[in-house]
Design a protein around this motif. Sequence first.
Motif, PDB file in Angstrom:
ATOM      1  N   SER A   1       1.234  60.597  49.994  1.00  0.00           N
ATOM      2  CA  SER A   1       0.974  59.219  49.565  1.00  0.00           C
ATOM      3  C   SER A   1       2.022  58.729  48.571  1.00  0.00           C
ATOM      4  O   SER A   1       1.775  57.801  47.821  1.00  0.00           O
ATOM      5  CB  SER A   1      -0.422  59.113  48.941  1.00  0.00           C
ATOM      6  OG  SER A   1      -0.550  60.002  47.840  1.00  0.00           O
ATOM      7  N   ALA A   2       3.197  59.384  48.559  1.00  0.00           N
ATOM      8  CA  ALA A   2       4.262  59.006  47.629  1.00  0.00           C
ATOM      9  C   ALA A   2       5.262  58.051  48.252  1.00  0.00           C
ATOM     10  O   ALA A   2       6.297  57.781  47.659  1.00  0.00           O
ATOM     11  CB  ALA A   2       4.981  60.250  47.116  1.00  0.00           C
ATOM     12  N   GLY A   3       4.987  57.591  49.438  1.00  0.00           N
ATOM     13  CA  GLY A   3       5.916  56.685  50.083  1.00  0.00           C
ATOM     14  C   GLY A   3       6.284  57.156  51.472  1.00  0.00           C
ATOM     15  O   GLY A   3       6.222  58.350  51.786  1.00  0.00           O
ATOM     16  N   TYR A   4       6.679  56.211  52.313  1.00  0.00           N
ATOM     17  CA  TYR A   4       6.993  56.519  53.709  1.00  0.00           C
ATOM     18  C   TYR A   4       8.170  57.482  53.811  1.00  0.00           C
ATOM     19  O   TYR A   4       8.117  58.473  54.546  1.00  0.00           O
ATOM     20  CB  TYR A   4       7.290  55.220  54.450  1.00  0.00           C
ATOM     21  CG  TYR A   4       7.773  55.421  55.867  1.00  0.00           C
ATOM     22  CD1 TYR A   4       6.899  55.770  56.884  1.00  0.00           C
ATOM     23  CD2 TYR A   4       9.129  55.262  56.179  1.00  0.00           C
ATOM     24  CE1 TYR A   4       7.338  55.955  58.176  1.00  0.00           C
ATOM     25  CE2 TYR A   4       9.580  55.444  57.482  1.00  0.00           C
ATOM     26  CZ  TYR A   4       8.679  55.782  58.476  1.00  0.00           C
ATOM     27  OH  TYR A   4       9.133  55.981  59.759  1.00  0.00           O
ATOM     28  N   ASN A   5       9.250  57.209  53.085  1.00  0.00           N
ATOM     29  CA  ASN A   5      10.449  58.031  53.211  1.00  0.00           C
ATOM     30  C   ASN A   5      10.211  59.452  52.722  1.00  0.00           C
ATOM     31  O   ASN A   5      10.642  60.429  53.355  1.00  0.00           O
ATOM     32  CB  ASN A   5      11.607  57.395  52.427  1.00  0.00           C
ATOM     33  CG  ASN A   5      12.942  58.000  52.806  1.00  0.00           C
ATOM     34  OD1 ASN A   5      13.357  57.913  53.956  1.00  0.00           O
ATOM     35  ND2 ASN A   5      13.600  58.621  51.842  1.00  0.00           N
ATOM     36  N   THR A   6       9.499  59.592  51.588  1.00  0.00           N
ATOM     37  CA  THR A   6       9.199  60.932  51.072  1.00  0.00           C
ATOM     38  C   THR A   6       8.350  61.717  52.055  1.00  0.00           C
ATOM     39  O   THR A   6       8.597  62.915  52.302  1.00  0.00           O
ATOM     40  CB  THR A   6       8.483  60.826  49.715  1.00  0.00           C
ATOM     41  OG1 THR A   6       9.308  60.123  48.791  1.00  0.00           O
ATOM     42  CG2 THR A   6       8.174  62.209  49.163  1.00  0.00           C
ATOM     43  N   SER A   7       7.357  61.073  52.637  1.00  0.00           N
ATOM     44  CA  SER A   7       6.499  61.756  53.607  1.00  0.00           C
ATOM     45  C   SER A   7       7.283  62.163  54.844  1.00  0.00           C
ATOM     46  O   SER A   7       7.108  63.266  55.384  1.00  0.00           O
ATOM     47  CB  SER A   7       5.335  60.850  54.007  1.00  0.00           C
ATOM     48  OG  SER A   7       4.556  60.496  52.888  1.00  0.00           O
ATOM     49  N   LEU A   8       8.201  61.288  55.296  1.00  0.00           N
ATOM     50  CA  LEU A   8       8.997  61.587  56.476  1.00  0.00           C
ATOM     51  C   LEU A   8       9.940  62.758  56.224  1.00  0.00           C
ATOM     52  O   LEU A   8      10.080  63.663  57.062  1.00  0.00           O
ATOM     53  CB  LEU A   8       9.789  60.341  56.885  1.00  0.00           C
ATOM     54  CG  LEU A   8      10.260  60.274  58.332  1.00  0.00           C
ATOM     55  CD1 LEU A   8       9.076  60.249  59.278  1.00  0.00           C
ATOM     56  CD2 LEU A   8      11.119  59.032  58.537  1.00  0.00           C
TER      57      LEU A   8
END
Length: 403
Positions: free
Chosen positions: A11-18
Amino acid sequence: MDVWLRALTFSAGYNTSLVTLGAMLLGASAGMIGSFILLRKRSLVSDAISHATLPGLMLAFIVMAALFDNGRWLPGLMIGAGLSAAFGLWGVQNISERTRLGEDAAIGAVLSTLFGLGVVLITAIQAMNTGGQAGLTDYLVGSTAGMLSGEAQLIGVCALVLLIAIFMLRRQFLLVCFDAEYATTNGIPVQRIDTLMLMLLLAVTVIGLKVTGLILIVALTIIPPVTGRFWTDRPLQMVAIAAICGVLAGYLGVTLSSVRTGLPTGPLIVLSTFALFALSLLISPRRGIIAMLVAHYRFKTRVHLRQGLLAMARREAIYDTLTLRVLRRHDFIRRDHVPTPAGLAAARDAEHEEQLWSLYRSLYPDEAAHLDHLGLEPISDCLPPDMMMLLELRLHSPLRSAS
């Protein structure tokens, strides 16, 4: 701490999760192919491949900067790194096969030469009048801070394809790793399988450049398989455990690097891998340090118990402190070192066991040499009932008693 928890829960952001998912897939792929390379006893080849990617990266940057004014295009850099690594792999194989030099010497020659060439090209690129060259050194130790979502998707897709390929070919790989001659008699092209394993290793190295860097990617292909070796003796289970360790290392490394700006992702992934290795080294029930210490203590206790009982049966004095302590723990002697009735009965049984073992060694010396009993296991657990009956008859026969 809240930032790390958000990263752990995606849940830290789209790019971090990707990037986290891509690193996890990369860790799984590296752990799986690294297991086969380790079983094939060619782990150092991954070091040569990783260092051989540097001149290809630099040459690809120079060509793209000259032609398209964009030297940082990731697919182009991967192609250049792959071609350079393939050339390095070809050099290692040809040097080791067509000369008297061993594979280790070939790896050293190729690794140092190509890496030196790459460093020279980095210096030349820094003097070029073009943009984008400042971040090229990030490929040495990895960097995800500036990774675009498209780059993360490319890494994730490549890692997933590699994962599927390794899973489908795992049985052929294992057969070649353990018995290449038998694999040949079964119609498996050993040379092609070897080449395919190395090409998959090359692919893992190339797609891991952006995450861990060319210097540290070798850790993902060696440490997780070694960690898996602590937990099992079965090769497929080892491959699965290595994949899980690679996933956990990628997950922990990327999420930890998101806690604070400037934390390097590659080194944190490698440190997470080492943490899993150190934990396995410590607590593994098969080969862990604690398990080995416990097994050594139990063996030592059994030896002292056995020797103490034999000394009691032969009415010999016992002076060793540990032997006395073990006998007291089993209530075989009192505090004044006088044997208890249970201790006398156990001593008679130990003496009888020793006589049976001695008779078996004298009658069947070759068979006895193959039994790993060390005089501590009950003989009835090691020999069949008919042999036990024969030994009892021989032990109590009048002729033997007279002799």
